[in-house]
Write an enzyme that holds these catalytic residues in place. Sequence first.
Site, short mmCIF file in Angstrom:
data_model
loop_
_atom_site.label_atom_id
_atom_site.label_comp_id
_atom_site.label_asym_id
_atom_site.label_seq_id
_atom_site.Cartn_x
_atom_site.Cartn_y
_atom_site.Cartn_z
CG ASP A 42 -3.28 -5.26 -6.97
OD1 ASP A 42 -2.69 -5.07 -5.89
OD2 ASP A 42 -3.65 -6.39 -7.36
CE1 TYR B 108 -9.48 -3.78 2.34
CE2 TYR B 108 -8.04 -5.48 3.21
CZ TYR B 108 -8.51 -4.74 2.14
OH TYR B 108 -8.01 -4.97 0.89
CE LYS C 26 -18.05 7.28 -6.66
NZ LYS C 26 -17.75 7.54 -8.08
CG ASP D 32 -14.99 7.72 -10.37
OD1 ASP D 32 -14.44 8.62 -9.69
OD2 ASP D 32 -16.15 7.83 -10.82
C1 IPM Z 1 -2.47 -6.33 0.03
C2 IPM Z 1 -3.25 -7.62 -0.04
C3 IPM Z 1 -4.02 -7.82 1.25
C4 IPM Z 1 -4.93 -6.61 1.43
C5 IPM Z 1 -4.80 -9.13 1.34
C6 IPM Z 1 -3.92 -10.33 1.09
C7 IPM Z 1 -5.50 -9.26 2.67
O1 IPM Z 1 -4.09 -7.64 -1.15
O2 IPM Z 1 -1.64 -6.20 0.96
O3 IPM Z 1 -2.67 -5.47 -0.83
O4 IPM Z 1 -6.02 -6.59 0.86
O5 IPM Z 1 -4.57 -5.71 2.18
MN MN Z 2 -3.82 -5.91 -2.46
#
Ligand code: IPM
Ligand code: MN
Length: 353
Positions: free
Chosen positions: A249, A141, A189, A221
């Site tokens: 997620d 990032y 990884k 993974d």
């Molecule tokens: C999260 C989101 C953010 C991230 C995006 C919106 C930049 O997906 O907080 O998980 O990737 O950190």
């Molecule tokens: Mn996210």
Amino acid sequence: MNARILLLPGDGIGPEVVAAAVQVLEAIGKKFSHSWTLTSKIIGGAALRQNLPALPDDTLAAAKTADAVLLGAVGDSSFDALPPSSRPESALLKIRKELGVFANLRPARSWPGLEHAGPLKPEVLAGTDLVLVRELLGGLYYGEPRGQDAGAGTAVNTMRYSRPEIERVTRVAFGLARKRRRQLVSVDKANVLEVSQLWRKVVTEIAADYPDVTLSHQLVDSCAMKLAFAPASFDVILTENMFGDILSDEAGAVCGSLGLLPSASLGPGPGLFEPVHGSAPDIAGQGKANPVGAIASAAMLLSDGLGLHEEAAAVTAAIEHALSSGLRTADIMSASGRLVSTTELAAAICAAI
Ligand code: IPM
Ligand code: MN
């Protein structure tokens, strides 16, 4: 207590879920005799639409002087054509960096009554109660160099970590595991990436200071697979920024809906509290958003941000009560549930407080 809380509703469903969380904070303030000084500022697409940068200076200044920050969501597809550095999401990356919030705690649990809400068999989901600790200020990032070379048709991002960056988040994860079931899985990884080899080495060294916590290492993974097969086997998961983004997620889906997941981003100054879900433009403004992620983030704000643990527990109990009584937003609707709007669910949670 009087605390100054900065609200950053942001984009899409952000304003609706933040309004729901504010109602809950007000109910807690009333019950426990606290007062909140609430200020609201714009961020993300909401700021870009006013021809301001995605993170306006006064929004950042207000965040730095607040006791805690509650954010809704950022993301607006009208700005998809912009380069990453000026999109709505850039505001989130910048505010995280400026606040120094390196440890992102993302709890994922099976809520009472929602055993059937996710894709898993209820007996597989039963007992799931984990916290994913995501490193938030390093890796792909933020790593340099980054960019696109349009002429050459190439692009580059850099996954970079230093020892101190790994160490500080590792200590947060071990400290948390110590207060829970004392099981820490570090995810990397290391069979492919040098960064992961360093990660594994540093985590293993730090483990010597936490002999009461059982540490294991897992490849990302295989962790993704195990999260789907045996989510209840995890206590605390520690991982780098991008892996943590993806696995959180998945953890949301496993528990029934991403709309249920809260997060706390912690560092030396004010914490940043936000639901894990995004701006969900497809359902924005319709009262369909699940407010539980934002309300549970407010609970983390109370406990991790302000040290108000009893108050946070009251919020959690109220969420459990409302869900147990069968109230459901569309994302977690079931045959026996009663479909309610964002504000109806928030009101039920407030009533339970
Ligand atoms: C999260 C989101 C953010 C991230 C995006 C919106 C930049 O997906 O907080 O998980 O990737 O950190
Ligand atoms: Mn996210």
